[in-house]
Scaffold this motif. Sequence first.
Motif, PDB file in Angstrom:
ATOM      1  N   ARG A 200      51.406 -17.484  43.093  1.00 40.26           N
ATOM      2  CA  ARG A 200      50.710 -18.150  44.465  1.00 40.26           C
ATOM      3  C   ARG A 200      48.880 -18.337  43.951  1.00 40.26           C
ATOM      4  O   ARG A 200      48.027 -17.730  42.619  1.00 40.26           O
ATOM      5  CB  ARG A 200      49.978 -17.343  45.156  1.00 40.26           C
ATOM      6  N   VAL A 201      48.418 -19.524  43.718  1.00 36.27           N
ATOM      7  CA  VAL A 201      46.993 -19.809  43.377  1.00 36.27           C
ATOM      8  C   VAL A 201      46.114 -20.247  44.357  1.00 36.27           C
ATOM      9  O   VAL A 201      46.597 -20.634  45.029  1.00 36.27           O
ATOM     10  CB  VAL A 201      47.145 -20.976  42.220  1.00 36.27           C
ATOM     11  N   TYR A 202      44.877 -19.874  44.020  1.00 35.47           N
ATOM     12  CA  TYR A 202      43.637 -20.011  44.657  1.00 35.47           C
ATOM     13  C   TYR A 202      41.870 -21.143  43.916  1.00 35.47           C
ATOM     14  O   TYR A 202      42.171 -20.393  43.237  1.00 35.47           O
ATOM     15  CB  TYR A 202      43.369 -19.149  45.529  1.00 35.47           C
ATOM     16  N   MET A 203      42.232 -22.040  45.015  1.00 38.60           N
ATOM     17  CA  MET A 203      41.063 -22.741  45.202  1.00 38.60           C
ATOM     18  C   MET A 203      39.889 -22.776  45.975  1.00 38.60           C
ATOM     19  O   MET A 203      41.190 -23.606  47.545  1.00 38.60           O
ATOM     20  CB  MET A 203      41.532 -24.302  44.250  1.00 38.60           C
ATOM     21  N   ASP A 204      39.181 -23.170  45.853  1.00 39.57           N
ATOM     22  CA  ASP A 204      38.258 -24.138  46.982  1.00 39.57           C
ATOM     23  C   ASP A 204      37.267 -24.480  46.924  1.00 39.57           C
ATOM     24  O   ASP A 204      36.993 -24.915  45.147  1.00 39.57           O
ATOM     25  CB  ASP A 204      37.192 -22.264  48.195  1.00 39.57           C
TER      26      ASP A 204
ATOM     27  N   ALA B 150      49.829 -27.162  39.864  1.00 39.12           N
ATOM     28  CA  ALA B 150      50.498 -28.024  38.920  1.00 39.12           C
ATOM     29  C   ALA B 150      50.764 -26.186  38.153  1.00 39.12           C
ATOM     30  O   ALA B 150      51.395 -25.503  37.387  1.00 39.12           O
ATOM     31  CB  ALA B 150      50.258 -29.022  37.653  1.00 39.12           C
ATOM     32  N   LEU B 151      49.848 -25.527  38.566  1.00 44.17           N
ATOM     33  CA  LEU B 151      49.590 -23.863  37.901  1.00 44.17           C
ATOM     34  C   LEU B 151      50.180 -23.005  38.402  1.00 44.17           C
ATOM     35  O   LEU B 151      50.163 -21.420  38.382  1.00 44.17           O
ATOM     36  CB  LEU B 151      47.899 -23.599  37.172  1.00 44.17           C
ATOM     37  N   GLY B 152      50.730 -22.634  39.580  1.00 42.30           N
ATOM     38  CA  GLY B 152      51.667 -22.295  40.525  1.00 42.30           C
ATOM     39  C   GLY B 152      52.504 -22.854  40.977  1.00 42.30           C
ATOM     40  O   GLY B 152      53.221 -23.987  40.942  1.00 42.30           O
ATOM     41  N   ASP B 153      53.495 -21.974  41.709  1.00 41.15           N
ATOM     42  CA  ASP B 153      54.619 -22.807  43.058  1.00 41.15           C
ATOM     43  C   ASP B 153      53.467 -23.202  44.415  1.00 41.15           C
ATOM     44  O   ASP B 153      54.040 -23.898  44.742  1.00 41.15           O
ATOM     45  CB  ASP B 153      55.192 -21.035  42.833  1.00 41.15           C
ATOM     46  N   GLU B 154      52.408 -22.317  45.189  1.00 41.61           N
ATOM     47  CA  GLU B 154      51.924 -21.791  45.609  1.00 41.61           C
ATOM     48  C   GLU B 154      50.544 -22.417  45.818  1.00 41.61           C
ATOM     49  O   GLU B 154      50.360 -21.779  45.331  1.00 41.61           O
ATOM     50  CB  GLU B 154      52.613 -21.083  47.250  1.00 41.61           C
ATOM     51  N   LEU B 155      50.017 -23.446  46.393  1.00 38.04           N
ATOM     52  CA  LEU B 155      48.436 -23.248  46.671  1.00 38.04           C
ATOM     53  C   LEU B 155      47.626 -23.050  47.691  1.00 38.04           C
ATOM     54  O   LEU B 155      48.299 -23.702  48.996  1.00 38.04           O
ATOM     55  CB  LEU B 155      47.923 -24.852  45.783  1.00 38.04           C
TER      56      LEU B 155
ATOM     57  N   GLY C 183      46.057 -32.477  55.437  1.00 37.82           N
ATOM     58  CA  GLY C 183      47.285 -33.519  54.967  1.00 37.82           C
ATOM     59  C   GLY C 183      47.905 -33.944  53.395  1.00 37.82           C
ATOM     60  O   GLY C 183      47.859 -34.729  52.963  1.00 37.82           O
ATOM     61  N   LEU C 184      46.300 -32.768  51.669  1.00 33.47           N
ATOM     62  CA  LEU C 184      46.885 -32.863  50.868  1.00 33.47           C
ATOM     63  C   LEU C 184      48.732 -32.852  50.788  1.00 33.47           C
ATOM     64  O   LEU C 184      49.017 -32.173  51.653  1.00 33.47           O
ATOM     65  CB  LEU C 184      46.478 -32.550  50.649  1.00 33.47           C
ATOM     66  N   LYS C 185      49.425 -33.708  50.091  1.00 39.67           N
ATOM     67  CA  LYS C 185      50.615 -33.312  49.643  1.00 39.67           C
ATOM     68  C   LYS C 185      50.150 -32.285  48.927  1.00 39.67           C
ATOM     69  O   LYS C 185      51.429 -31.383  48.645  1.00 39.67           O
ATOM     70  CB  LYS C 185      51.112 -34.641  49.075  1.00 39.67           C
ATOM     71  N   TRP C 186      49.693 -31.917  48.468  1.00 46.91           N
ATOM     72  CA  TRP C 186      49.812 -30.041  47.103  1.00 46.91           C
ATOM     73  C   TRP C 186      49.196 -29.353  48.006  1.00 46.91           C
ATOM     74  O   TRP C 186      49.572 -27.763  47.065  1.00 46.91           O
ATOM     75  CB  TRP C 186      49.107 -30.432  45.756  1.00 46.91           C
ATOM     76  N   VAL C 187      48.491 -29.400  48.804  1.00 47.94           N
ATOM     77  CA  VAL C 187      48.602 -27.929  49.894  1.00 47.94           C
ATOM     78  C   VAL C 187      49.687 -27.222  50.517  1.00 47.94           C
ATOM     79  O   VAL C 187      50.414 -28.083  51.126  1.00 47.94           O
ATOM     80  CB  VAL C 187      47.400 -28.155  50.701  1.00 47.94           C
TER      81      VAL C 187
ATOM     82  N   ILE D 278      47.503 -13.236  46.305  1.00 48.28           N
ATOM     83  CA  ILE D 278      46.986 -15.004  45.119  1.00 48.28           C
ATOM     84  C   ILE D 278      46.803 -13.573  44.133  1.00 48.28           C
ATOM     85  O   ILE D 278      46.387 -13.352  43.321  1.00 48.28           O
ATOM     86  CB  ILE D 278      44.989 -15.513  45.647  1.00 48.28           C
ATOM     87  N   ASP D 279      47.523 -14.719  42.725  1.00 39.87           N
ATOM     88  CA  ASP D 279      47.597 -14.605  41.378  1.00 39.87           C
ATOM     89  C   ASP D 279      46.688 -15.125  40.818  1.00 39.87           C
ATOM     90  O   ASP D 279      45.991 -14.197  39.864  1.00 39.87           O
ATOM     91  CB  ASP D 279      49.335 -14.898  40.971  1.00 39.87           C
ATOM     92  N   TYR D 280      45.833 -16.189  41.153  1.00 41.64           N
ATOM     93  CA  TYR D 280      45.008 -16.689  40.521  1.00 41.64           C
ATOM     94  C   TYR D 280      43.969 -17.813  41.227  1.00 41.64           C
ATOM     95  O   TYR D 280      44.325 -18.213  41.930  1.00 41.64           O
ATOM     96  CB  TYR D 280      45.348 -17.726  38.703  1.00 41.64           C
ATOM     97  N   ILE D 281      43.226 -17.336  40.379  1.00 43.00           N
ATOM     98  CA  ILE D 281      41.882 -18.643  41.480  1.00 43.00           C
ATOM     99  C   ILE D 281      41.518 -19.506  39.892  1.00 43.00           C
ATOM    100  O   ILE D 281      40.851 -19.408  39.096  1.00 43.00           O
ATOM    101  CB  ILE D 281      40.546 -17.332  42.101  1.00 43.00           C
TER     102      ILE D 281
END
Length: 396
Positions: free
Chosen positions: A44-48, A67-72, A102-106, A131-134
């Motif tokens: 699981r990755v996190y981006m803000d 692309a850096l994880g399985d769940e964003l 509404g984004l397909k990767w979120v 979360i594994d990575y930020i």
Amino acid sequence: MLTAALLGFSTSYLSGIAGFPTLPYMLPYLGNLQKEKGRKKRIRVYMDGCFDLMHYGHANALRQAKALGDELVVGIVSDEEIIKNKGPPVLSMEERLALVSGLKWVDEVIANAPYAITEDFMNSLFNEHKIDYIIHGDDPCLLPDGSDAYALAKKVGRYKQIKRTEGVSSTDIVGRILASMEDKQENGECNGMSESPKSHLKSKHASNFLPTSRRIVQFSNGKGPGPNARVVYIDGGFDLFHAGHVEILKSARQLGDFLLVGIYTDQTICQQRGSHFPLMHLHERSLSVLACRYVDEVIIGAPWEISKDMITTFNISLVVHGTVSEINYSHNDMEDPYKVPKSMGIFRTLESPKNITTTSVAQRIKANHEIYQKRNAKKEASEKKYYEGRKYISGD
């Protein structure tokens, strides 16, 4: 025979060991062991971000993060935090939430996230949200005191970096809107289309985006409709992609199995809306629409009028159009672009869920243009510095 002999040998041999279960009793255990081995932990990755004036650069950043994880999981910075650190946002939290969701990767969204990754918030990401990575882009994100907003994540080794998308930023888009206030042409020519290429290149806020086929493929689903799919078609400019666009696309997608979106050319929008439109050019608008989770395919440079041949070619079952539009399709001297689907009985008007428009978003900036001009001057200077010192980073 050989298999049976081997199994017989194994069973008799193992059963001869005191306390060791025979093979039939071990099979369920071995099966569960195999399942556990195959059940790999999902990363699981996190981006803000602020995600104000959402654009394809934001979408591409989130695509790279996924692309850096399985769940964003995406954190959306609160209005209050944006005001404190950057100045007033153009879009409300509700609008930014609709755009990011509404984004397909979120996969998940955290509303009202802090601007800086504090120790408490970082621990809640790791412990509560698993979360594994930020993740953040390769452009610096500095707090008002000059410190790195992601310093703590880097310190604990849970930080990963992606490439910033070239040629666009919210600062750049605000600049285009502010410039359009000055660039309105009285002669009605379309956005420099009558000008020489040399004079157009001098425009301070001309798009620097360099579209490639690879980028389009990265955003595309890569799948066509099934043979019996109900294909729904909706068209428009989709300029300055906003929450109203997301909601109408969601409503259209619910009417069928496959949503095909036609995106008008720059020339078409200019002719219908005036010389200072579109604010985003065709390829920029196409990527923003393609990034939406409700969209299956786009026609880049769709025709103004929908023909019978087009309906047959794409096997369109239903053509829809929203009630909120900035183009007056019923103008006396304008040919009805939906004449053919209406005559075939496959046209439907959709009630637009939101009354937000490209113009209404631009008006917010124009109403506070002095604030945004001052903020943009500062941001443009920092972006210029970033691009001057930028080095090639592989992978995107």
